[in-house]
Design an enzyme around this catalytic site. Sequence first.
Site, PDB file in Angstrom:
ATOM      1  N   TYR A  24       0.849  -1.203   0.000  1.00  0.00           N
ATOM      2  CA  TYR A  24       0.000   0.000   0.000  1.00  0.00           C
ATOM      3  C   TYR A  24       0.887   1.258   0.000  1.00  0.00           C
ATOM      4  O   TYR A  24       0.645   2.210  -0.730  1.00  0.00           O
ATOM      5  CB  TYR A  24      -0.925  -0.004   1.224  1.00  0.00           C
ATOM      6  CG  TYR A  24      -1.669   1.303   1.385  1.00  0.00           C
ATOM      7  CD1 TYR A  24      -2.604   1.695   0.434  1.00  0.00           C
ATOM      8  CD2 TYR A  24      -1.417   2.161   2.469  1.00  0.00           C
ATOM      9  CE1 TYR A  24      -3.273   2.910   0.554  1.00  0.00           C
ATOM     10  CE2 TYR A  24      -2.077   3.358   2.591  1.00  0.00           C
ATOM     11  CZ  TYR A  24      -3.008   3.733   1.636  1.00  0.00           C
ATOM     12  OH  TYR A  24      -3.657   4.934   1.746  1.00  0.00           O
ATOM     13  N   LYS A 251      -2.339  21.228  -2.934  1.00  0.00           N
ATOM     14  CA  LYS A 251      -1.388  20.138  -3.223  1.00  0.00           C
ATOM     15  C   LYS A 251      -1.928  19.256  -4.341  1.00  0.00           C
ATOM     16  O   LYS A 251      -3.077  18.800  -4.271  1.00  0.00           O
ATOM     17  CB  LYS A 251      -1.181  19.305  -1.956  1.00  0.00           C
ATOM     18  CG  LYS A 251      -0.352  18.047  -2.161  1.00  0.00           C
ATOM     19  CD  LYS A 251      -0.033  17.407  -0.821  1.00  0.00           C
ATOM     20  CE  LYS A 251       0.699  16.103  -0.963  1.00  0.00           C
ATOM     21  NZ  LYS A 251      -0.148  14.993  -1.402  1.00  0.00           N
ATOM     22  N   HIS A 275       1.056  13.063  -6.410  1.00  0.00           N
ATOM     23  CA  HIS A 275       0.632  12.169  -5.321  1.00  0.00           C
ATOM     24  C   HIS A 275       1.550  10.937  -5.260  1.00  0.00           C
ATOM     25  O   HIS A 275       1.116   9.831  -4.942  1.00  0.00           O
ATOM     26  CB  HIS A 275      -0.817  11.730  -5.571  1.00  0.00           C
ATOM     27  CG  HIS A 275      -1.654  11.597  -4.327  1.00  0.00           C
ATOM     28  ND1 HIS A 275      -2.565  12.534  -3.949  1.00  0.00           N
ATOM     29  CD2 HIS A 275      -1.719  10.618  -3.383  1.00  0.00           C
ATOM     30  CE1 HIS A 275      -3.180  12.128  -2.830  1.00  0.00           C
ATOM     31  NE2 HIS A 275      -2.671  10.975  -2.458  1.00  0.00           N
TER      32      HIS A 275
HETATM   33  C1  FNR Z   1       0.072   9.465   0.324  1.00  0.00           C
HETATM   34  N1  FNR Z   1      -0.205  10.766  -0.105  1.00  0.00           N
HETATM   35  C2  FNR Z   1      -1.256  11.462   0.453  1.00  0.00           C
HETATM   36  N2  FNR Z   1      -1.477  12.762   0.123  1.00  0.00           N
HETATM   37  C3  FNR Z   1      -2.461  13.461   0.701  1.00  0.00           C
HETATM   38  O1  FNR Z   1      -2.631  14.639   0.393  1.00  0.00           O
HETATM   39  N3  FNR Z   1      -3.258  12.878   1.643  1.00  0.00           N
HETATM   40  C4  FNR Z   1      -3.115  11.576   2.032  1.00  0.00           C
HETATM   41  O2  FNR Z   1      -3.840  11.083   2.897  1.00  0.00           O
HETATM   42  C5  FNR Z   1      -2.099  10.827   1.392  1.00  0.00           C
HETATM   43  N4  FNR Z   1      -1.920   9.498   1.699  1.00  0.00           N
HETATM   44  C6  FNR Z   1      -0.812   8.832   1.222  1.00  0.00           C
HETATM   45  C7  FNR Z   1      -0.560   7.532   1.658  1.00  0.00           C
HETATM   46  C8  FNR Z   1       0.603   6.892   1.256  1.00  0.00           C
HETATM   47  C9  FNR Z   1       0.891   5.511   1.774  1.00  0.00           C
HETATM   48  C10 FNR Z   1       1.526   7.542   0.387  1.00  0.00           C
HETATM   49  C11 FNR Z   1       2.810   6.886  -0.032  1.00  0.00           C
HETATM   50  C12 FNR Z   1       1.244   8.810  -0.069  1.00  0.00           C
HETATM   51  C13 FNR Z   1       0.720  11.457  -1.042  1.00  0.00           C
HETATM   52  C14 FNR Z   1       1.861  12.128  -0.278  1.00  0.00           C
HETATM   53  O3  FNR Z   1       1.400  13.231   0.454  1.00  0.00           O
HETATM   54  C15 FNR Z   1       2.932  12.642  -1.236  1.00  0.00           C
HETATM   55  O4  FNR Z   1       2.364  13.482  -2.213  1.00  0.00           O
HETATM   56  C16 FNR Z   1       3.695  11.529  -1.938  1.00  0.00           C
HETATM   57  O5  FNR Z   1       3.970  10.471  -1.041  1.00  0.00           O
HETATM   58  C17 FNR Z   1       4.994  12.070  -2.518  1.00  0.00           C
HETATM   59  O6  FNR Z   1       5.660  11.118  -3.248  1.00  0.00           O
HETATM   60  P1  FNR Z   1       6.866  10.228  -2.648  1.00  0.00           P
HETATM   61  O7  FNR Z   1       7.771  11.126  -1.887  1.00  0.00           O
HETATM   62  O8  FNR Z   1       6.213   9.205  -1.778  1.00  0.00           O
HETATM   63  O9  FNR Z   1       7.464   9.621  -3.882  1.00  0.00           O
END
Ligand code: FNR
Length: 386
Positions: A24, A251, A275
Amino acid sequence: MIISSTTDYREAARRHLPPFLFHYIDGGAYAEQTMRRNMADLQDLALRQRVLKGVGQVDLSTRVFGEDFALPVALAPVGLTGMYARRGEVQAARAAASRGVPFTMSSVSVCPIEEVQPAIDRPMWFQLYVLKDRGFMQNALDRAWAAGVRTLVFTVDMPVPGARYRDRHSGMSGPHAAMRRMLQAVTHPGWAWDVGLMGRPHDLGNVSAYLGKAITLEDYVGWLGANFDPSIGWRDLEWIRESWKGSMVLKGILDADDARDAVRFGADGIVVSNHGGRQLDGVLSSARALPVIADAVKGELTLMADSGIRSGLDVVRMLALGADAVMLGRAFVYALAAGGALGGEAGVANLLDLVASEMRVAMTLTGARAIGEISRESLVSAGLVA
Ligand code: FNR
């Protein structure tokens, strides 16, 4: 296990977590092409080595939204952070505060706002999705403000959830998902306490706080799934812009036209993001989108970026492409989820130390003494990514 980088933390998390949780976190949408490009496009950017510049002491500090940052990094909002380590939001927030950077709480958290904010001595940031249940949104905004949150991160790239093949395979989503999740958690060595979150009603973060009752994880995921709002437009955000007195950051911007619209809307900042490649596979990597957006709006609002950052070198690359600061997603989650003494609060704090020391080396060898001295001149190949 010896930890020297995010790659090591990723491996530690893979060993520690039940497979459905690891996938996940680690996975992306569809064939994961954008997720891979996020990392590859950043790493392909050649830093421009400059020597004998008498750099001396490097200053990593910066100011964003009137807040002091010890380094130009914030922890990204990550849903279900409290599943990856016990009371995970509290642990990650404490690590961020101890290193002088903000923690962003996802609205899809396990711990509620009222538990996390009092555990730290700097205001956390709070992330919200556009949900059909506007009552939940208003309730979350009121509680966040009352707790002392002043920076709202509004995620605009999730009008519908992206399909993730890995979650189908692992049982995180699809038919019989709940049953498989429980089986995997129960049978996974060393994963006992979180089973308490499975199957039986639990006090689940901001949703429980809003509904006023304990709910099961399955109810939680179901409630969220039914609440995405694909009809959302700029006008639907106006009431938030008017009622939220703090900074508002959008974002999930990946296009210069949308970035200009964000300026017109009155956003204080944007996060250039796809994301982490978890939404629409096939879109541009952040590293390719960012320079175009920087040309369009740099200086008119605070420009942040995420997606694919795995090291301090990547942070410097994003700043060179025009970001004022960045967000770390999976990088900090792997550290949080590393298990035992390696993970949790200590893991995230150590990860931030690694990022800071990598930044120091990159800045010294590109001839930058301070964050403001990092520019496209710090790259050899900036022109190739636009
Ligand atoms: C996320 N991301 C995310 N973004 C957001 O605005 N709300 C959220 O609840 C979540 N949940 C989430 C869960 C998981 C498991 C991941 C990996 C990512 C996106 C997160 O904020 C971010 O944009 C990305 O993770 C950036 O990319 P990298 O650094 O993981 O490659």
